[in-house]
Design an enzyme around this catalytic site. Sequence first.
Site, short mmCIF file in Angstrom:
data_model
loop_
_atom_site.label_atom_id
_atom_site.label_comp_id
_atom_site.label_asym_id
_atom_site.label_seq_id
_atom_site.Cartn_x
_atom_site.Cartn_y
_atom_site.Cartn_z
CG ASN A 13 -1.81 1.17 1.47
OD1 ASN A 13 -1.82 1.93 0.28
ND2 ASN A 13 -2.60 1.44 2.42
CE LYS A 15 -0.26 3.16 4.60
NZ LYS A 15 -0.08 3.23 6.26
CG HIS A 106 -5.84 1.97 5.30
ND1 HIS A 106 -5.44 2.85 6.10
CD2 HIS A 106 -4.92 1.05 5.14
CE1 HIS A 106 -4.10 2.52 6.36
NE2 HIS A 106 -3.65 1.49 5.82
CD GLU A 108 -2.79 5.49 6.58
OE1 GLU A 108 -2.88 5.62 5.51
OE2 GLU A 108 -2.03 5.13 7.34
CD GLU A 178 -3.13 -2.48 7.33
OE1 GLU A 178 -2.45 -2.77 6.73
OE2 GLU A 178 -4.03 -1.24 7.07
N GLY A 184 2.70 2.45 10.83
CA GLY A 184 3.76 3.45 10.73
C GLY A 184 4.52 3.84 11.96
CB SER A 222 5.45 -1.70 11.68
OG SER A 222 4.97 -0.36 12.04
P1 13P Z 1 3.14 0.42 7.79
O1 13P Z 1 3.68 -0.61 7.11
O2 13P Z 1 3.87 1.69 7.10
O3 13P Z 1 3.03 0.42 9.20
O4 13P Z 1 1.74 0.80 7.19
C1 13P Z 1 1.05 -0.33 7.13
C2 13P Z 1 -0.25 0.05 6.50
O5 13P Z 1 -1.19 0.97 6.87
C3 13P Z 1 -0.70 -0.88 5.38
O6 13P Z 1 -2.12 -0.60 4.76
#
Ligand code: 13P
Length: 263
Positions: A13, A15, A106, A108, A178, A184, A222
Amino acid sequence: MSGSAITPWVVGNWKMNPMQAGAKQLVQELKQLLLDQPIEESKCHMAVAPVALALQSVQAQLQDSSRSVCTVAQDLSRIAGTGAYTGEISAELLKDSGIDFALVGHSERREIFGDSPAVINEKVKNALNAGLTVIYCVGESLQQRESGQAEQTVLQQICDIAPAVQAGQWQSIIVAYEPVWAIGTGKTASPADAQAMHAKIREGLSQITPAGQNMAILYGGSVKPENAVELAACPDINGALVGGASLNAVSFHKIAQAFANTK
Ligand code: 13P
């Protein structure tokens, strides 16, 4: 089929990254790595989710790759079809552009853009009805985990979409667990905690649909080459949804290798 017999998925992903030139380079590097150090398709499915603007160029660039790497939309409209909806991209428009996968729910999108369970249901329904495969994201916040509500939160998020999914459509859903506190942050759920949650998710799915036994449940938060092998060894972790580490071709390739070799 038990959880461990499911072919894993490793999905990057991206983003809101990178610029077009960076995307081009990233795909080029990934293609080269897959040529030099092949990962058998039968051992690990791979996919990347670039920004909407780069979906088609990335897909075109991946066309002559030595193996299939799917292209995934990061989101889609809650409105189906076409019409006067400024700024939106519907499931049908994605499908018409050759995109067969979409992330939905997601954290976010839920937290920053206010995607409520009702909106998420519309997106899931539209995506499935247009023939897309949905990567449906669930996960608890730190506060929910610390107050002992992690399992309940995640199972509720699974149940939330049930009204949007017809009986035969569950096989077109991949679940991604997740935990919000692991995204992150460099913190990963321990393999034991992640496996425990994945087993609960599979149990919950299996109560809703017989397809639950065969559905891939990915872990995200992560994921890095350093923790991928341990996570891949867990029977109900059927792949990874990778954020930051997917922006580096070497790391992303190593994560896919870990799943291909461990499963
Ligand atoms: P990270 O791997 O940067 O923690 O992000 C995970 C994520 O949100 C994937 O959709």
